[in-house]
Scaffold this motif. Structure first.
Motif, PDB file in Angstrom:
ATOM      1  N   ARG A 134      -1.134  11.692  -0.154  1.00 22.09           N
ATOM      2  CA  ARG A 134      -2.432  10.789  -0.555  1.00 22.09           C
ATOM      3  C   ARG A 134      -3.052  10.306   0.848  1.00 22.09           C
ATOM      4  N   PHE A 135      -2.310   9.952   1.814  1.00 17.60           N
ATOM      5  CA  PHE A 135      -2.714   9.578   3.211  1.00 17.60           C
ATOM      6  C   PHE A 135      -3.556  10.743   3.627  1.00 17.60           C
ATOM      7  N   THR A 138      -6.864  11.606   2.542  1.00 17.22           N
ATOM      8  CA  THR A 138      -8.046  10.782   2.843  1.00 17.22           C
ATOM      9  C   THR A 138      -8.529  11.044   4.277  1.00 17.22           C
ATOM     10  N   ALA A 512      -3.956   4.221   8.031  1.00 17.72           N
ATOM     11  CA  ALA A 512      -5.367   4.493   7.061  1.00 17.72           C
ATOM     12  C   ALA A 512      -6.209   3.294   7.680  1.00 17.72           C
ATOM     13  N   THR A 517      -9.511   4.673   6.442  1.00 15.66           N
ATOM     14  CA  THR A 517      -9.521   5.079   5.006  1.00 15.66           C
ATOM     15  C   THR A 517      -8.608   4.118   4.391  1.00 15.66           C
ATOM     16  N   PHE A 521      -7.023   4.735   0.420  1.00 15.39           N
ATOM     17  CA  PHE A 521      -5.601   4.945   0.547  1.00 15.39           C
ATOM     18  C   PHE A 521      -5.022   3.848  -0.486  1.00 15.39           C
ATOM     19  N   THR A 522      -5.455   2.621  -0.287  1.00 11.38           N
ATOM     20  CA  THR A 522      -4.651   1.472  -0.884  1.00 11.38           C
ATOM     21  C   THR A 522      -5.358   0.951  -2.135  1.00 11.38           C
TER      22      THR A 522
END
Ligand code: MGD
Ligand code: MGD
Ligand code: MO
Length: 773
Positions: A134-135, A138, A512, A517, A521-522
């Protein structure tokens, strides 16, 4: 959080090896009580307290000295040998963010490898590999890995033959169906209940032994076809056939031949549900190559008397028969053949799609296999799309690092390896799982930077440049949901993070923020905000299928959600059998491909158009066996999960004189002057290790078994070719794709020699902390 850690408390929690209540006193984990609904909790729960408070936790971010002093690529041939320098989180995150930026700018995101294969820990939010993907997505993506070390060959092969990999990944025909209908279960590789202890993602109940006992009580007979008798529990009173390892496809051909010449095969089934049986039969009967694959031919290869092969074939045709094989059979050079051949044998018996009959892979290999269960989508952290779009076959990592740009084939397509500059591992242990560790070590010296997140100083962490301390699950909140389990588990934080450890999610959030980003991300959610959100999404999906689940607060307070199993036993291929026109398989023919035109057209000598006997380069019938006369099987360990828990009391207690036990037959021991408990040197041309001998008549002569998971412990750290002091079988295994088609790991393919080690005994230091850290 801190105020809730005062006094005595109880927290619901879960792990791959079971759900439990964590008992905490004054902020310290003091007890682990098995989940009340688990009828047979795993003893592995006993390792948790040791693990959390282990001396070898990574406590602070640490940088290898050569990398810190000389920058990326600095003294990289010293990986695994050099001291570490502890740094602050800010410094570590600045260095990682800077290095990601440098590599992306100079080489592009396709120079970042972050496949991160590994079991890591249970939990759907903090699943390390998912959070990492996921990270990285981004910031432009990364090169990943497809399939699993567990069943890569099956995952790539079965879609060609059956239209999907379901027969290996599940769901397979339920144990309830087997218990009701099956007369004879023929188990290649046995039913190793020790492997039933774990389910990836978390397990609420262990039912493997219970279901087997139920089926036996119902009159089912079992045949254990394994070089190791102990792959079947004694209570099964199974007939035992001990073939030479890797000869199963020959044995199955011998069984098939008997069925064919005695007219015991189901022609109507083969006509209606399969394609290509006649072409296979020409090979089977020898009309195409002059060699009938009869029971006598098979006997000479597998070492089981021809009459026993014929008798078994007749028995298989006489009632309702289920065929299964352990995943280990495909984790071998030409591992396609026994799986394809087992499907062919089941097709000849004509019981595919009938209750309790046919075939299914992996019973007892992973907890939950065949347990009655309603398939529901569990909570899942979304990764977003990966713009790089380049994955390597999971087990080709050393090839990739050693041969950038080189062409290879996979699943029938031409590919080329990327040129990797940065390796970033989060939630896996390649120095545990990969074959031929000396070759991996050589490959590992190639990238400019290696970054690892780990709770413990594993061999992989020791061979990294930047090591970031990760929390264990007990130090954060999460939701567990096993891939083959019917419970969703609240995993409630029980203790404060140890040392300066942070969750992988927090580590990537910190990166991030540095790379701009953080919002993507969160999505502005906290840990509990995410858990609530992921649960609500999954609950909504369940509601669409009219399955009512409690709301998040109800779930969190109860500690689990129990999803009722379906009323009818599940029978794989049941719909296909009932109506193959309305429910065709997703193969070009819509049927089971005994001869597969798509594979045949590729023209691969190592995986032709129908199943065959293809002798691997290393097995007891190979010329190489003159030099290295023992076949090494590296099976899953009973007292840990892969490398996990190896440093805890439960795993240590299973060792002998601090070293891993290698099982060998009395004949092989006597011939080498080896006695119980002797330290032995096990070696071949790829490497050498020390282990402790354990002599047992459960092993077929000529076959030795050394479980995986003893942490790699080189006598000369950083040196390719060093002796491993501790007993990691991957010093000796073959790092070669199972075939050009599937490129799976060949972990079970290894011939070795064993000798008594009378020299000085180097101390085991696998679980120590590297200098400087
Ligand atoms: N010779 C041989 N080799 C084999 C096999 C074999 O049969 N024979 N079997 C193969 C198979 S089937 C498999 S699945 C693989 C298994 O190989 P792996 O899955 O790589 O082995 P594990 O030891 O489970 O590694 C998981 C790592 O994740 C770490 N971890 C746990 N929690 C966290 C966390 O929250 N964050 C982070 N960052 N890390 C965490 C653990 O400490 C551990 O080091 O091995 C393969 N290798
Ligand atoms: N306790 C515990 N349980 C585990 C794991 C763990 O680490 N610890 N790991 C889990 C994982 S990730 C996976 S993928 C599964 C793996 O499940 P499997 O792949 O099935 O596990 P193995 O133990 O490698 O193999 C099972 C048995 O197959 C037999 N065998 C090997 N080669 C041959 C052969 O050529 N012919 C025949 N007839 N038999 C053969 C061996 O004797 C071995 O004991 O286990 C899971 N369960
Ligand atoms: Mo696995």
């Amino acid at each position: 959080m801190s105020e809730t850690l005062v006094g005595r408390l109880r927290r619901h929690h879960g792990s791959h090896w079971g759900a439990f209540t964590a008992v905490v006193e004054e902020g310290r984990l003091v007890g682990v009580e098995p989940f009340a609904k688990d009828p047979a909790p795993s003893p592995l729960l006993g390792g948790l307290i040791d693990a959390v408070y282990a001396e070898n936790r990574v406590r602070r971010p640490a940088i290898r000295k050569g990398w810190l002093e000389d920058g990326p690529g600095g003294r990289r041939e010293r990986r695994g040998a050099e001291a570490f320098v502890p740094v602050s989180w800010d410094q570590a995150l600045d260095l990682v963010a800077g290095e990601l930026t440098r590599v992306r700018r100079e080489h592009g995101n396709r120079a970042i490898f972050a496949g991160s294969y590994g079991w890591a820990s249970a939990g759907k939010l903090h699943h390390p590999r998912t959070v990492q993907a996921r990270f990285l997505n981004t910031i432009g993506g990364f090169v990943g890995q497809v399939h699993t070390y567990s069943m890569a060959t099956a995952q790539a092969l079965l879609p060609f033959i059956l239209g999907s990999a379901q027969a290996a990944v599940g769901p397979v025909t339920g144990w309830d169906s087997i218990a009701q209908h099956c007369d004879l279960l023929v188990a290649f590789g046995g039913l190793p209940l020790r492997n039933d202890q774990v389910t990836t993602g978390g397990s609420g109940e262990h039912l493997g032994e219970l279901w087997l006992r139920r089926a036996l009580a119902g009159g089912m007979w079992v045949v254990n076809i394994s070089p190791c008798r102990d792959d079947m529990p004694d209570f099964a009173q199974a007939e035992h056939l001990a073939p030479r390892p890797h000869s199963d496809s020959a044995l199955m051909l011998g069984l098939a031949h008997t069925l064919a010449v005695e007219g015991r095969h189901d022609r109507a089934f083969l006509d209606r549900y399969c394609v290509g049986y006649p072409r296979f039969e020409a090979y089977l009967l020898g009309t195409s190559d002059g060699q009938p694959k009869d029971a006598d031919w098979a006997a000479a290869l597998c070492g089981i008397e021809a009459e026993r092969i014929r008798a078994l074939a007749r028995r298989m045709a006489a009632g309702r028969t289920m065929l299964t094989a352990t995943l280990a059979l495909q984790r071998a050079e030409h591992g396609e053949q026994p799986f394809w051949m087992l499907i062919t044998l089941a097709a000849m018996l004509g019981q595919i799609g009938l209750p309790g009959g046919g075939f299914g892979f992996g019973y007892s290999c992973v907890g939950g296999t065949g347990h009655p269960r309603t398939e529901l989508r569990a909570p899942q952290l979304p990764t977003g799309a990966n713009p790089v779009g380049d994955d390597i076959p999971v087990a080709r990592i050393a090839d990739m690092l050693l041969q950038p740009g080189e062409a290879y084939e996979f699943e029938g397509r031409q590919r080329a390896y990327p040129d990797i500059r940065l390796v970033y591992w989060c939630g896996g242990n390649p120095f545990h799982h990969h074959q031929d560790l000396n070759r991996l070590l050589r490959a590992w010296q190639r990238p400019e930077t290696v970054i690892v997140h780990e709770p413990w100083w594993t061999a992989t962490a020791r061979h990294a440049d930047i090591v970031l301390p990760a929390t264990t699950t007990l130090e954060r909140n999460d939701i567990g949901a096993g891939a083959r389990d019917r419970f969703w588990l609240a995993m409630q934080q029980a203790i404060a993070p140890q040392g300066e450890a942070r969750s992988d999610f927090d580590i990537f959030a910190g990166l991030a923020r540095r790379l701009g980003t953080a919002e993507t991300f969160t999505e502005g959610r906290s840990e509990m905000g995410w858990l609530r959100h992921l649960y609500d999404v999954a609950r909504q999906q369940a509601a669409e299928r009219r399955i009512v689940l409690p709301d998040f607060d109800g779930f969190w307070a109860a500690g689990h959600v129990e999803i009722a199993p379906p009323e009818q036993p599940y029978v794989q291929f049941g719909e296909f059998r009932a109506d193959p026109v309305r429910h065709p398989l997703k193969t070009p023919s819509g049927r089971i491909e005994i001869f597969c035109e798509t594979i045949a057209r590729l023209g691969y000598a190592d995986c032709p158009g129908h199943p065959r006997w293809l002798p691997p380069s290393e097995w007891l019938g190979a010329p190489a066996a003159r030099r290295y006369p023992l076949h090494l099987l590296s099976s899953q360990p009973a007292a840990r999960l892969h490398g996990q828990l190896d440093h805890t009391g439960i795993s240590r207690a299973a060792k002998l004189r601090g070293r891993e036990r290698i099982l060998l037959s009395p004949q092989d021991a006597v011939a080498r002057g080896i006695g119980e408990g002797d330290i032995v040197r096990v070696f071949n041309a790829r490497g050498a290790l020390l282990a402790a001998a354990s002599v047992t008549d459960a092993m077929r002569p000529g076959v030795v078994q050394l479980p995986t998971g003893a942490w790699y412990d080189p006598a000369e750290p950083g040196q390719v070719g060093s002796l491993d002091k501790h007993g990691n079988p991957n010093m000796l295994t073959l790092d070669r794709g199972t075939s050009r088609l599937t490129q799976g790991p060949s972990a079970q393919t290894a011939l070795v020699e064993v000798e008594r080690h009378d020299g000085a005994l180097p101390e085991v230091s696998a679980h120590s902390v590297p200098a400087g850290a």
